[in-house]
Each structure stands twice: as structure tokens, then as C-alpha cells.
Design a protein around this motif. Structure first.
Motif, PDB file in Angstrom:
ATOM      1  N   LEU A 190       0.824  -1.212   0.000  1.00  0.00           N
ATOM      2  CA  LEU A 190       0.000   0.000   0.000  1.00  0.00           C
ATOM      3  C   LEU A 190       0.855   1.258   0.000  1.00  0.00           C
ATOM      4  O   LEU A 190       0.410   2.304  -0.448  1.00  0.00           O
ATOM      5  CB  LEU A 190      -0.949   0.021   1.198  1.00  0.00           C
ATOM      6  N   GLU A 250      -8.433  -2.540   0.372  1.00  0.00           N
ATOM      7  CA  GLU A 250      -7.069  -2.156   0.017  1.00  0.00           C
ATOM      8  C   GLU A 250      -6.920  -2.037  -1.498  1.00  0.00           C
ATOM      9  O   GLU A 250      -6.273  -1.114  -1.996  1.00  0.00           O
ATOM     10  CB  GLU A 250      -6.079  -3.185   0.566  1.00  0.00           C
ATOM     11  N   ARG A 290      -9.294  -1.268  -3.540  1.00  0.00           N
ATOM     12  CA  ARG A 290     -10.024  -0.054  -3.911  1.00  0.00           C
ATOM     13  C   ARG A 290      -9.180   1.191  -3.654  1.00  0.00           C
ATOM     14  O   ARG A 290      -9.182   2.126  -4.447  1.00  0.00           O
ATOM     15  CB  ARG A 290     -11.342   0.018  -3.136  1.00  0.00           C
ATOM     16  N   ILE A 291      -8.425   1.199  -2.548  1.00  0.00           N
ATOM     17  CA  ILE A 291      -7.554   2.334  -2.233  1.00  0.00           C
ATOM     18  C   ILE A 291      -6.504   2.515  -3.326  1.00  0.00           C
ATOM     19  O   ILE A 291      -6.287   3.630  -3.821  1.00  0.00           O
ATOM     20  CB  ILE A 291      -6.870   2.137  -0.856  1.00  0.00           C
ATOM     21  N   SER A 322      -8.227   3.481  -6.718  1.00  0.00           N
ATOM     22  CA  SER A 322      -8.760   4.846  -6.652  1.00  0.00           C
ATOM     23  C   SER A 322      -7.640   5.875  -6.706  1.00  0.00           C
ATOM     24  O   SER A 322      -7.780   6.921  -7.341  1.00  0.00           O
ATOM     25  CB  SER A 322      -9.576   5.042  -5.370  1.00  0.00           C
ATOM     26  N   SER A 323      -6.532   5.572  -6.046  1.00  0.00           N
ATOM     27  CA  SER A 323      -5.416   6.525  -6.096  1.00  0.00           C
ATOM     28  C   SER A 323      -4.863   6.606  -7.511  1.00  0.00           C
ATOM     29  O   SER A 323      -4.490   7.681  -7.972  1.00  0.00           O
ATOM     30  CB  SER A 323      -4.314   6.130  -5.107  1.00  0.00           C
TER      31      SER A 323
END
Length: 111
Positions: free
Chosen positions: A14, A37, A39-40, A43-44
Motif C-alpha cells: 500500500l 485495500e 479499492r484504495i 482509486s489513487s
């Protein structure tokens, strides 16, 4: 574009996901990541701060040796959400259909 100098064996994916995953599909396949995680990360990657100035449909992620398509990132997010994009296309109609003048059809038939 900068290259992240990381030791892939010691860092959490991450912190520098581009050092661990080369594409949105790789993120989806990663068994060590939970859905939030994934999705994070995705999305970033979709963020406008990584948009290529001359081509906003591409993303240039620091630490990744190649650009990725925004469409691929968004498709991965949809897949993560369980939307496999097999929806029927929207039916015709809407405002233009409602605004059609009913007397215009009658005038055409009479002519």
C-alpha cells in the motif's frame, strides 16, 4: 516520471503499490490484499493528480515504468464492485421523446 527505489520484500504494497503491481488487473488478482485495500490503490491510480497533461485518459504513476489507461483502472474498480459491465444499454426516450409534439405526427400522416 520518478522511479521509486524500494525493496519489494520489506515494504507494505500500500505504501508503494506501483513497485508491486504493474497493472489494474494485477491489483485485482493480488490475494494478499483485501477488497478495501485494492479499492484504495485503484482509486489513487484513477486520481487526476496522475493524469498525463497532454492525454488525460492516461495515468503516469510514480514508480511505474509505463502509463496505464484510466479506462482500465475504472473497469477494475467496477469489477471489484461486482459490476461486470454486462448491463443492457439504456433504452431510447427520455426528455427528447417526452418533448415530441404529438400534433407533428398527425400533420405528417395528413400530408
Amino acid at each position: 516520471m520518478t522511479n521509486v527505489n524500494t525493496n519489494a520484500g520489506t515494504l507494505n504494497p500500500l505504501f508503494h503499490p506501483a513497485a508491486h503491481y504493474g497493472s489494474p488487473a494485477d491489483v485485482l488478482k493480488a490475494e494478499e490484499l483485501s477488497a478495501p485495500e485494492k479499492r484504495i490503490i485503484l482509486s489513487s491510480w484513477a486520481s487526476d493528480m496522475y493524469a498525463v497533461e497532454s492525454c488525460p485518459a492516461l495515468r503516469e504513476i510514480p514508480g511505474m515504468s509505463h502509463t496505464i489507461r484510466l479506462a482500465d483502472v475504472l473497469a477494475a474498480l467496477r469489477k471489484l464492485d461486482g459490476d461486470n459491465d454486462n448491463d443492457d444499454p439504456p433504452r431510447g426516450g427520455g426528455v427528447p421523446m417526452r418533448l415530441r409534439r404529438p400534433w407533428a405526427a398527425a400533420e405528417r400522416r395528413a400530408a
